[in-house]
Design an enzyme around this catalytic site. Structure first.
Site, PDB file in Angstrom:
ATOM      1  N   PHE A 151     -16.311 -33.405 -21.406  1.00  0.00           N
ATOM      2  CA  PHE A 151     -15.610 -34.646 -21.730  1.00  0.00           C
ATOM      3  C   PHE A 151     -15.804 -35.662 -20.608  1.00  0.00           C
ATOM      4  O   PHE A 151     -14.893 -36.329 -20.177  1.00  0.00           O
ATOM      5  CB  PHE A 151     -14.113 -34.365 -21.932  1.00  0.00           C
ATOM      6  CG  PHE A 151     -13.855 -33.207 -22.871  1.00  0.00           C
ATOM      7  CD1 PHE A 151     -13.807 -33.420 -24.247  1.00  0.00           C
ATOM      8  CD2 PHE A 151     -13.685 -31.922 -22.391  1.00  0.00           C
ATOM      9  CE1 PHE A 151     -13.581 -32.366 -25.120  1.00  0.00           C
ATOM     10  CE2 PHE A 151     -13.455 -30.857 -23.258  1.00  0.00           C
ATOM     11  CZ  PHE A 151     -13.408 -31.083 -24.623  1.00  0.00           C
ATOM     12  N   GLY A 179     -10.832 -27.132 -12.806  1.00  0.00           N
ATOM     13  CA  GLY A 179     -11.097 -27.323 -14.236  1.00  0.00           C
ATOM     14  C   GLY A 179     -12.567 -27.572 -14.480  1.00  0.00           C
ATOM     15  O   GLY A 179     -13.036 -28.709 -14.453  1.00  0.00           O
ATOM     16  N   ASP A 233     -11.523 -22.267 -12.297  1.00  0.00           N
ATOM     17  CA  ASP A 233     -11.127 -22.347 -13.713  1.00  0.00           C
ATOM     18  C   ASP A 233     -10.809 -20.937 -14.192  1.00  0.00           C
ATOM     19  O   ASP A 233     -11.580 -20.016 -13.939  1.00  0.00           O
ATOM     20  CB  ASP A 233     -12.269 -22.954 -14.557  1.00  0.00           C
ATOM     21  CG  ASP A 233     -11.780 -23.467 -15.910  1.00  0.00           C
ATOM     22  OD1 ASP A 233     -11.068 -22.724 -16.614  1.00  0.00           O
ATOM     23  OD2 ASP A 233     -12.119 -24.608 -16.259  1.00  0.00           O
ATOM     24  N   ASP A 245      -9.367 -31.961 -12.687  1.00  0.00           N
ATOM     25  CA  ASP A 245      -9.606 -32.141 -14.127  1.00  0.00           C
ATOM     26  C   ASP A 245      -9.197 -30.856 -14.842  1.00  0.00           C
ATOM     27  O   ASP A 245      -9.866 -30.360 -15.728  1.00  0.00           O
ATOM     28  CB  ASP A 245     -11.080 -32.468 -14.383  1.00  0.00           C
ATOM     29  CG  ASP A 245     -11.341 -32.925 -15.812  1.00  0.00           C
ATOM     30  OD1 ASP A 245     -10.396 -33.417 -16.464  1.00  0.00           O
ATOM     31  OD2 ASP A 245     -12.477 -32.783 -16.278  1.00  0.00           O
ATOM     32  N   HIS A 266      -3.871 -30.780 -18.465  1.00  0.00           N
ATOM     33  CA  HIS A 266      -3.364 -32.150 -18.494  1.00  0.00           C
ATOM     34  C   HIS A 266      -1.887 -32.229 -18.853  1.00  0.00           C
ATOM     35  O   HIS A 266      -1.378 -33.315 -19.147  1.00  0.00           O
ATOM     36  CB  HIS A 266      -4.211 -33.005 -19.436  1.00  0.00           C
ATOM     37  CG  HIS A 266      -5.564 -33.355 -18.859  1.00  0.00           C
ATOM     38  ND1 HIS A 266      -6.067 -32.753 -17.727  1.00  0.00           N
ATOM     39  CD2 HIS A 266      -6.516 -34.238 -19.250  1.00  0.00           C
ATOM     40  CE1 HIS A 266      -7.260 -33.258 -17.456  1.00  0.00           C
ATOM     41  NE2 HIS A 266      -7.560 -34.163 -18.358  1.00  0.00           N
ATOM     42  N   HIS A 326      -9.756 -37.091 -13.017  1.00  0.00           N
ATOM     43  CA  HIS A 326     -10.324 -37.520 -14.310  1.00  0.00           C
ATOM     44  C   HIS A 326      -9.222 -37.781 -15.328  1.00  0.00           C
ATOM     45  O   HIS A 326      -8.122 -37.260 -15.209  1.00  0.00           O
ATOM     46  CB  HIS A 326     -11.268 -36.430 -14.845  1.00  0.00           C
ATOM     47  CG  HIS A 326     -12.164 -36.920 -15.948  1.00  0.00           C
ATOM     48  ND1 HIS A 326     -12.366 -36.220 -17.106  1.00  0.00           N
ATOM     49  CD2 HIS A 326     -12.901 -38.060 -16.054  1.00  0.00           C
ATOM     50  CE1 HIS A 326     -13.210 -36.905 -17.881  1.00  0.00           C
ATOM     51  NE2 HIS A 326     -13.547 -38.021 -17.269  1.00  0.00           N
ATOM     52  N   ASP A 327      -9.546 -38.598 -16.323  1.00  0.00           N
ATOM     53  CA  ASP A 327      -8.648 -38.901 -17.448  1.00  0.00           C
ATOM     54  C   ASP A 327      -7.408 -39.680 -17.015  1.00  0.00           C
ATOM     55  O   ASP A 327      -6.299 -39.417 -17.487  1.00  0.00           O
ATOM     56  CB  ASP A 327      -8.252 -37.622 -18.200  1.00  0.00           C
ATOM     57  CG  ASP A 327      -9.469 -36.883 -18.743  1.00  0.00           C
ATOM     58  OD1 ASP A 327     -10.299 -37.536 -19.397  1.00  0.00           O
ATOM     59  OD2 ASP A 327      -9.607 -35.678 -18.490  1.00  0.00           O
TER      60      ASP A 327
HETATM   61 MG    MG Z   1     -11.349 -34.524 -18.128  1.00  0.00          MG
END
Ligand code: MG
Length: 202
Positions: A12, A38, A63, A132, A135, A160-161
């Site tokens: 992503f 992640g 992860d 990442d 979330h 990220h995000d």
């Molecule tokens: Mg991400």
């Protein structure tokens, strides 16, 4: 110049964001190893590893490879091809295959565990941390609280995000980005799509 992972590498992360991660790892990798929280199937790991290689360091790719909440069966980002014989989400095999195909195995050390599990045992002076992982607010806060202070001065924290507008995405990454800024430990250095980078102050 780094090689962008092909579309067969699930993930992503856009190529622009990947390029920003590569640049950050080239720079901050000179100060210490890069911790990725992640990895999923390795898309961002491949970008980071190419930067780590240029800086003669490694990516510690953390992860548990069991997916986040949104990857579980019945959830929005579930991928039925990424389950093991028992029906559990399993991205480790796909991750290893992608890392090997990208030729970056020598610069990636996979750690198959969760943040809280390794927190007490992983204490290097990190050059860079890329958050990442999960979330949910709890997961993002744990990642920030555990590793946000383990980056050396001059090192880079990437998240990220990060979506300031709640209509565009979940708010947990944005929350920890704000906490990082408010901590006084970091200054904002970059923004590429949803990827934010901050530099650890002296
Ligand atoms: Mg991400």
């Amino acid at each position: 110049m780094p090689t962008a992972p092909g579309p067969e590498v699930r993930g992503f992360l856009s190529d622009q964001e990947g390029m920003a991660l590569f640049d950050a790892a080239c720079q901050a990798g000179a100060l210490g190893p890069v911790l990725e929280i992640g990895s999923w199937c390795g898309r961002s790991t491949i970008w980071l590893a190419q930067g780590a290689r240029a800086a003669s360091t490694v990516v510690l790719a953390l992860d548990h490879h069991r997916g986040s909440e949104e990857h579980q069966p019945g959830e929005m980002f579930h991928d039925p091809e990424l389950v093991d014989a028992e029906g559990k989400v399993d991205t480790l095999q796909e991750f290893r295959r992608n890392i090997a195909r990208a030729g970056v195995e020598d610069h990636v050390i996979p750690i198959v565990a969760g943040t809280e599990q390794v927190a007490a045992f992983l204490k290097p002076d990190l050059g860079m941390v890329f958050i990442d992982g999960g979330h949910s607010l709890a997961a993002a806060l744990a990642d920030w609280r555990t590793f946000g202070t383990r980056i050396v001065p001059g090192g880079i924290l990437a998240i990220h995000d990060v979506f300031p507008d709640a209509g565009e995405g979940g708010q947990a990454p944005y929350t920890i980005w704000r906490l990082a800024l408010a901590s006084g430990l970091y200054e904002e250095t970059g923004c590429t799509e949803s990827l934010r980078t901050l530099k650890r102050l002296p």
